[in-house]
Scaffold this motif. Structure first.
Motif, PDB file in Angstrom:
ATOM      1  N   GLU A 177       0.827  -1.207   0.000  1.00 40.46           N
ATOM      2  CA  GLU A 177       0.000   0.000   0.000  1.00 40.46           C
ATOM      3  C   GLU A 177       0.865   1.261   0.000  1.00 40.46           C
ATOM      4  N   ALA A 178       2.011   1.217   0.668  1.00 38.80           N
ATOM      5  CA  ALA A 178       2.930   2.363   0.626  1.00 38.80           C
ATOM      6  C   ALA A 178       3.443   2.570  -0.794  1.00 38.80           C
ATOM      7  N   LYS A 179       3.735   1.475  -1.496  1.00 36.18           N
ATOM      8  CA  LYS A 179       4.171   1.572  -2.895  1.00 36.18           C
ATOM      9  C   LYS A 179       3.094   2.233  -3.745  1.00 36.18           C
ATOM     10  N   VAL A 180       1.856   1.784  -3.584  1.00 40.93           N
ATOM     11  CA  VAL A 180       0.755   2.340  -4.371  1.00 40.93           C
ATOM     12  C   VAL A 180       0.538   3.808  -4.021  1.00 40.93           C
ATOM     13  N   GLN A 181       0.589   4.148  -2.744  1.00 43.28           N
ATOM     14  CA  GLN A 181       0.434   5.551  -2.343  1.00 43.28           C
ATOM     15  C   GLN A 181       1.545   6.412  -2.917  1.00 43.28           C
ATOM     16  N   ALA A 182       2.772   5.867  -2.925  1.00 39.70           N
ATOM     17  CA  ALA A 182       3.893   6.628  -3.486  1.00 39.70           C
ATOM     18  C   ALA A 182       3.692   6.852  -4.978  1.00 39.70           C
ATOM     19  N   PHE A 183       3.205   5.820  -5.689  1.00 37.59           N
ATOM     20  CA  PHE A 183       2.937   6.022  -7.115  1.00 37.59           C
ATOM     21  C   PHE A 183       1.832   7.049  -7.317  1.00 37.59           C
ATOM     22  N   ASN A 184       0.833   7.040  -6.457  1.00 38.90           N
ATOM     23  CA  ASN A 184      -0.247   8.023  -6.570  1.00 38.90           C
ATOM     24  C   ASN A 184       0.253   9.452  -6.391  1.00 38.90           C
ATOM     25  N   CYS A 185       1.413   9.613  -5.753  1.00 41.52           N
ATOM     26  CA  CYS A 185       2.012  10.953  -5.646  1.00 41.52           C
ATOM     27  C   CYS A 185       2.404  11.477  -7.030  1.00 41.52           C
ATOM     28  N   TYR A 186       2.682  10.568  -7.956  1.00 38.90           N
ATOM     29  CA  TYR A 186       2.989  10.959  -9.327  1.00 38.90           C
ATOM     30  C   TYR A 186       1.674  11.171 -10.084  1.00 38.90           C
ATOM     31  N   ARG A 187       0.941  12.164  -9.666  1.00 40.50           N
ATOM     32  CA  ARG A 187      -0.399  12.386 -10.209  1.00 40.50           C
ATOM     33  C   ARG A 187      -0.396  12.572 -11.725  1.00 40.50           C
ATOM     34  N   SER A 188       0.674  13.134 -12.259  1.00 43.25           N
ATOM     35  CA  SER A 188       0.732  13.356 -13.707  1.00 43.25           C
ATOM     36  C   SER A 188       0.896  12.050 -14.484  1.00 43.25           C
ATOM     37  N   VAL A 190      -0.447   8.863 -13.225  1.00 45.28           N
ATOM     38  CA  VAL A 190      -1.452   7.862 -12.861  1.00 45.28           C
ATOM     39  C   VAL A 190      -2.510   7.762 -13.951  1.00 45.28           C
ATOM     40  N   LYS A 191      -2.807   6.527 -14.357  1.00 43.77           N
ATOM     41  CA  LYS A 191      -3.820   6.269 -15.386  1.00 43.77           C
ATOM     42  C   LYS A 191      -4.941   5.411 -14.799  1.00 43.77           C
ATOM     43  N   GLN A 192      -5.990   5.250 -15.584  1.00 47.74           N
ATOM     44  CA  GLN A 192      -7.105   4.407 -15.200  1.00 47.74           C
ATOM     45  C   GLN A 192      -6.864   2.979 -15.692  1.00 47.74           C
ATOM     46  N   ALA A 193      -7.221   1.986 -14.870  1.00 50.21           N
ATOM     47  CA  ALA A 193      -7.122   0.586 -15.289  1.00 50.21           C
ATOM     48  C   ALA A 193      -8.010   0.365 -16.514  1.00 50.21           C
ATOM     49  N   PRO A 194      -7.565  -0.504 -17.436  1.00 56.42           N
ATOM     50  CA  PRO A 194      -6.467  -1.458 -17.315  1.00 56.42           C
ATOM     51  C   PRO A 194      -5.106  -0.942 -17.756  1.00 56.42           C
ATOM     52  N   ASP A 195      -4.902   0.360 -17.851  1.00 61.96           N
ATOM     53  CA  ASP A 195      -3.564   0.873 -18.147  1.00 61.96           C
ATOM     54  C   ASP A 195      -2.601   0.384 -17.082  1.00 61.96           C
ATOM     55  N   GLU A 196      -1.383   0.052 -17.526  1.00 62.54           N
ATOM     56  CA  GLU A 196      -0.387  -0.482 -16.585  1.00 62.54           C
ATOM     57  C   GLU A 196       0.005   0.518 -15.501  1.00 62.54           C
ATOM     58  N   ARG A 197      -0.063   1.787 -15.822  1.00 61.78           N
ATOM     59  CA  ARG A 197       0.305   2.796 -14.822  1.00 61.78           C
ATOM     60  C   ARG A 197      -0.929   3.204 -14.016  1.00 61.78           C
ATOM     61  N   VAL A 201      -3.313  -2.174 -11.500  1.00 63.08           N
ATOM     62  CA  VAL A 201      -2.373  -3.046 -12.198  1.00 63.08           C
ATOM     63  C   VAL A 201      -1.078  -3.198 -11.397  1.00 63.08           C
ATOM     64  N   ILE A 202      -0.672  -2.150 -10.708  1.00 71.51           N
ATOM     65  CA  ILE A 202       0.495  -2.265  -9.834  1.00 71.51           C
ATOM     66  C   ILE A 202       0.240  -3.321  -8.759  1.00 71.51           C
ATOM     67  N   ALA A 204      -1.895  -5.770  -9.017  1.00 72.51           N
ATOM     68  CA  ALA A 204      -2.040  -7.065  -9.685  1.00 72.51           C
ATOM     69  C   ALA A 204      -0.685  -7.713  -9.944  1.00 72.51           C
ATOM     70  N   LEU A 205       0.272  -6.921 -10.440  1.00 70.24           N
ATOM     71  CA  LEU A 205       1.602  -7.485 -10.685  1.00 70.24           C
ATOM     72  C   LEU A 205       2.244  -7.946  -9.383  1.00 70.24           C
ATOM     73  N   ALA A 206       2.130  -7.130  -8.335  1.00 67.18           N
ATOM     74  CA  ALA A 206       2.721  -7.494  -7.045  1.00 67.18           C
ATOM     75  C   ALA A 206       2.096  -8.782  -6.508  1.00 67.18           C
ATOM     76  N   CYS A 207       0.790  -8.918  -6.652  1.00 65.72           N
ATOM     77  CA  CYS A 207       0.107 -10.126  -6.171  1.00 65.72           C
ATOM     78  C   CYS A 207       0.504 -11.338  -7.006  1.00 65.72           C
ATOM     79  N   PHE A 208       0.620 -11.156  -8.313  1.00 67.37           N
ATOM     80  CA  PHE A 208       1.062 -12.265  -9.175  1.00 67.37           C
ATOM     81  C   PHE A 208       2.478 -12.692  -8.818  1.00 67.37           C
TER      82      PHE A 208
END
Length: 228
Positions: A177-188, A190-197, A201-202, A204-208
């Motif tokens: 969750e810290a990883k996801v929150q940190a990526f969300n800081c890059y607001r410029s 962040v995309k909507q799923a199913p975009d990889e960014r 999807v982040i 999903a890859l971690a869980c896989f």
């Protein structure tokens, strides 16, 4: 037997662009910082005004600082080479820039982008990082890992170009969750799923990656060199 993370006292993550470090190593960075490791991040490129517009570089730097504060990064280094134009930079100059940084930080562990990423900036960053990490005079990082970057590592041509085949798995179940929150800081970025960014999807890859080693979530790496 302790974790390989226990052996790391000073880590340097080299990212071609702002957000690559979080996509590839965000959970590992958090785990390292929480155990007292000094974590440094180097952002190699800067978005040029002519190509990307007047505010992109400033926004990216601000977002990086916010993300790194959340992940408890000790220091962020901006090298400011031209984004999407590293092929126009003299290789000797890029080697010198990364070499000076590695000498300054003196990391025992280096995390670098994968040579098989589709983005040429990633490939050139890998090559110069390996030059900078040469163990001359008994110095240099003891460990070098390649990380995978969503939307880069998976978009080349496996079987024709180098394939990312992980051999190191880091459990980030408590840091996802810290990883996801940190990526969300890059607001410029962040995309909507199913975009990889996208956060979905982040996760999903971690869980896989985690499921392949019976963990709730993981980041994966390729060990390039280890000196013991």
């Amino acid at each position: 037997m302790g974790s390989m993370l226990d052996c790391i006292s000073r880590a340097l993550i080299i990212a071609p662009h702002p957000d690559d470090e979080v996509l590839g190593c965000g959970g590992t960075m958090m785990r390292l910082a929480q155990q007292g490791t000094q974590v440094h991040v180097a952002i190699v490129t800067k978005a040029g005004t002519n190509r990307f517009g007047p505010d992109v570089a400033r926004i990216g730097r601000s977002e990086a600082h916010e993300a790194h504060a959340l992940l408890q990064v000790a220091r962020t280094h901006f090298i400011d080479l031209p984004a999407a134009e590293l092929d126009r930079v003299a290789h000797a100059d890029m080697n010198a820039a990364l070499g000076a940084l590695v000498t300054e930080v003196a990391p025992d562990t280096l995390f670098v982008p994968f040579i098989g990423d589709v983005h040429l900036d990633h490939q050139l960053t890998f090559l110069s990082a390996m030059v900078a990490a040469r163990p001359r005079g008994g110095k240099g990082p003891q460990r070098i890992y390649c990380y995978e970057t969503l939307s880069e590592t998976n978009w080349y041509a496996p079987g024709i170009t180098p394939a990312f085949v992980p051999n190191v798995y880091v459990d980030i179940s408590d840091a996802l969750e810290a990883k996801v929150q940190a990526f969300n800081c890059y607001r410029s970025q962040v995309k909507q799923a199913p975009d990889e960014r996208s956060p979905e999807v982040i996760r999903a890859l971690a869980c896989f990656r985690g499921a392949t080693v019976h963990r709730p979530a993981a980041e994966t790496f390729m060990l390039i060199r280890q000196i013991e």
